[in-house]
Design a protein around this motif. Structure first.
Motif, PDB file in Angstrom:
ATOM      1  N   GLU A 177     -44.888  64.076  43.642  1.00 34.44           N
ATOM      2  CA  GLU A 177     -44.187  63.653  42.426  1.00 34.44           C
ATOM      3  C   GLU A 177     -42.920  64.482  42.227  1.00 34.44           C
ATOM      4  O   GLU A 177     -41.880  63.947  41.824  1.00 34.44           O
ATOM      5  N   LEU A 178     -43.004  65.779  42.516  1.00 36.97           N
ATOM      6  CA  LEU A 178     -41.818  66.631  42.403  1.00 36.97           C
ATOM      7  C   LEU A 178     -40.694  66.093  43.289  1.00 36.97           C
ATOM      8  O   LEU A 178     -39.547  65.972  42.849  1.00 36.97           O
ATOM      9  N   GLU A 179     -41.037  65.761  44.524  1.00 33.47           N
ATOM     10  CA  GLU A 179     -40.033  65.249  45.459  1.00 33.47           C
ATOM     11  C   GLU A 179     -39.454  63.928  44.951  1.00 33.47           C
ATOM     12  O   GLU A 179     -38.251  63.684  45.054  1.00 33.47           O
ATOM     13  N   ALA A 180     -40.318  63.068  44.380  1.00 27.65           N
ATOM     14  CA  ALA A 180     -39.846  61.796  43.838  1.00 27.65           C
ATOM     15  C   ALA A 180     -38.918  62.019  42.641  1.00 27.65           C
ATOM     16  O   ALA A 180     -37.902  61.318  42.488  1.00 27.65           O
ATOM     17  N   ARG A 181     -39.254  62.990  41.801  1.00 32.33           N
ATOM     18  CA  ARG A 181     -38.392  63.298  40.643  1.00 32.33           C
ATOM     19  C   ARG A 181     -37.026  63.787  41.121  1.00 32.33           C
ATOM     20  O   ARG A 181     -35.991  63.452  40.534  1.00 32.33           O
ATOM     21  N   ILE A 182     -37.024  64.616  42.172  1.00 35.22           N
ATOM     22  CA  ILE A 182     -35.763  65.114  42.724  1.00 35.22           C
ATOM     23  C   ILE A 182     -34.911  63.952  43.217  1.00 35.22           C
ATOM     24  O   ILE A 182     -33.707  63.877  42.942  1.00 35.22           O
ATOM     25  N   ARG A 183     -35.538  63.028  43.966  1.00 33.18           N
ATOM     26  CA  ARG A 183     -34.796  61.862  44.457  1.00 33.18           C
ATOM     27  C   ARG A 183     -34.230  61.049  43.306  1.00 33.18           C
ATOM     28  O   ARG A 183     -33.093  60.555  43.373  1.00 33.18           O
ATOM     29  N   PRO A 239     -49.896  72.467  36.327  1.00 33.89           N
ATOM     30  CA  PRO A 239     -49.668  72.253  37.764  1.00 33.89           C
ATOM     31  C   PRO A 239     -49.146  70.841  38.012  1.00 33.89           C
ATOM     32  O   PRO A 239     -49.397  69.937  37.205  1.00 33.89           O
ATOM     33  N   PHE A 240     -48.451  70.642  39.115  1.00 40.60           N
ATOM     34  CA  PHE A 240     -47.860  69.345  39.407  1.00 40.60           C
ATOM     35  C   PHE A 240     -48.100  68.982  40.868  1.00 40.60           C
ATOM     36  O   PHE A 240     -48.429  69.839  41.694  1.00 40.60           O
ATOM     37  N   ASP A 241     -47.948  67.709  41.172  1.00 40.15           N
ATOM     38  CA  ASP A 241     -48.109  67.225  42.536  1.00 40.15           C
ATOM     39  C   ASP A 241     -46.769  67.325  43.262  1.00 40.15           C
ATOM     40  O   ASP A 241     -45.724  66.922  42.722  1.00 40.15           O
ATOM     41  N   LEU A 242     -46.781  67.860  44.473  1.00 35.20           N
ATOM     42  CA  LEU A 242     -45.538  68.047  45.222  1.00 35.20           C
ATOM     43  C   LEU A 242     -44.870  66.720  45.561  1.00 35.20           C
ATOM     44  O   LEU A 242     -43.636  66.636  45.616  1.00 35.20           O
ATOM     45  N   GLU A 287     -38.458  80.477  40.896  1.00 35.13           N
ATOM     46  CA  GLU A 287     -39.903  80.469  40.614  1.00 35.13           C
ATOM     47  C   GLU A 287     -40.499  81.793  41.064  1.00 35.13           C
ATOM     48  O   GLU A 287     -40.349  82.180  42.217  1.00 35.13           O
ATOM     49  N   ASP A 288     -41.170  82.506  40.133  1.00 37.87           N
ATOM     50  CA  ASP A 288     -41.681  83.833  40.469  1.00 37.87           C
ATOM     51  C   ASP A 288     -43.087  83.805  41.056  1.00 37.87           C
ATOM     52  O   ASP A 288     -43.550  84.823  41.583  1.00 37.87           O
ATOM     53  N   THR A 289     -43.774  82.668  40.995  1.00 42.16           N
ATOM     54  CA  THR A 289     -45.082  82.556  41.631  1.00 42.16           C
ATOM     55  C   THR A 289     -44.854  82.191  43.089  1.00 42.16           C
ATOM     56  O   THR A 289     -44.471  81.066  43.417  1.00 42.16           O
ATOM     57  N   ARG A 290     -45.100  83.164  43.971  1.00 39.22           N
ATOM     58  CA  ARG A 290     -44.654  83.023  45.363  1.00 39.22           C
ATOM     59  C   ARG A 290     -45.282  81.835  46.075  1.00 39.22           C
ATOM     60  O   ARG A 290     -44.601  81.112  46.797  1.00 39.22           O
ATOM     61  N   ASP A 291     -46.580  81.602  45.886  1.00 38.32           N
ATOM     62  CA  ASP A 291     -47.207  80.501  46.621  1.00 38.32           C
ATOM     63  C   ASP A 291     -46.673  79.149  46.158  1.00 38.32           C
ATOM     64  O   ASP A 291     -46.548  78.212  46.957  1.00 38.32           O
ATOM     65  N   VAL A 292     -46.334  79.036  44.878  1.00 38.60           N
ATOM     66  CA  VAL A 292     -45.747  77.793  44.363  1.00 38.60           C
ATOM     67  C   VAL A 292     -44.354  77.590  44.968  1.00 38.60           C
ATOM     68  O   VAL A 292     -44.021  76.498  45.447  1.00 38.60           O
TER      69      VAL A 292
END
Length: 225
Positions: free
Chosen positions: A107-113, A102-105, A7-12
């Motif tokens: 939800e991202l963690e849940a998708r990873i699981r 943009p996405f919710d972190l 990911e090239d957007t550093r804050d993300v």
């Protein structure tokens, strides 16, 4: 577990890394395709979080090259594009899931699981063997219904063994999955953590075997007749 964040957007990228770090995971961060290829060649990862739009090309090209090389690492694609064809291309090339920015972190963690569970053959958010149950979301472990207190790295090590049950895991690979590419990590740390974990889960039904010269293997413990 050991993740690669492309990911090239550093804050993300930093926000994703912090979120995963709180769950006990370590991550490599790449801002370009060149860096992503470097990290992918240098170490194995449990999952790649891959942005499509990168300064030196498309993340889809990186995904395509991984699959062409026979690398089956799970990939979660991030994209700011809404075009259906982008999603179709990613999934057809072997992405396991995608999210729109943009996405919710959370939800991202849940998708990873969910991706890790599918790869492990589990149906819900828990990983279970014998009397042992590991809740990936709550980061809690039960043995025969009773809490088993593990440190954050012991939890991570257990999760690695549960999601790779039956596979032989090299000690150097485990070292990177636990500590990332920290130059100060102790080469003997894996033996220390495996020993601690064995003692804490003794009698649970999960056995961690040492295969001399090869590494470690988690298997279902044999029961006496």
């Amino acid at each position: 577990m050991h993740f690669l964040i492309v990911e090239d957007t550093r804050d993300v990228a930093e926000a994703i890394e912090r979120r995963l770090e709180r769950a006990g995971h370590v991550s490599d961060r790449a801002e370009t395709l060149e860096d992503a290829r470097h990290f992918a060649a240098m170490a194995s990862h449990d999952l790649i979080i891959l942005d499509i739009n990168l300064p030196d090309g498309s993340g889809i090209a990186f995904l395509k090259s991984l699959r062409a090389e026979g690398n089956r690492v799970p990939v979660l694609v991030l994209t700011a594009r809404l075009a259906v064809n982008d999603k179709i291309d990613a999934l057809d090339l072997g992405a396991d899931d995608y999210m729109i920015k943009p996405f919710d972190l959370g939800e991202l963690e849940a998708r990873i699981r969910a991706i890790i569970r599918r790869r492990s053959g589990e149906a819900d958010r828990t990983l279970s063997v014998g009397l042992l149950t590991f809740d990936m979301a709550a980061r809690s472990v039960l043995i025969d219904g009773r809490p088993c207190e593990l440190t954050r790295r012991e939890q991570t090590l257990l999760e690695i063994f549960l999601t790779n049950r039956g596979r032989v895991l090299d000690k150097d690979d485990l070292l990177v999955r636990l500590f990332g590419h920290d130059d100060e990590k102790n080469p003997n740390a894996v033996e220390l953590y495996v020993g601690r974990l064995r003692r804490k889960i003794e009698g649970s039904g999960l056995e961690i075997r040492t295969l001399r010269g090869l590494g470690y293997q988690a298997v279902i413990a044999e029961t006496e007749a």
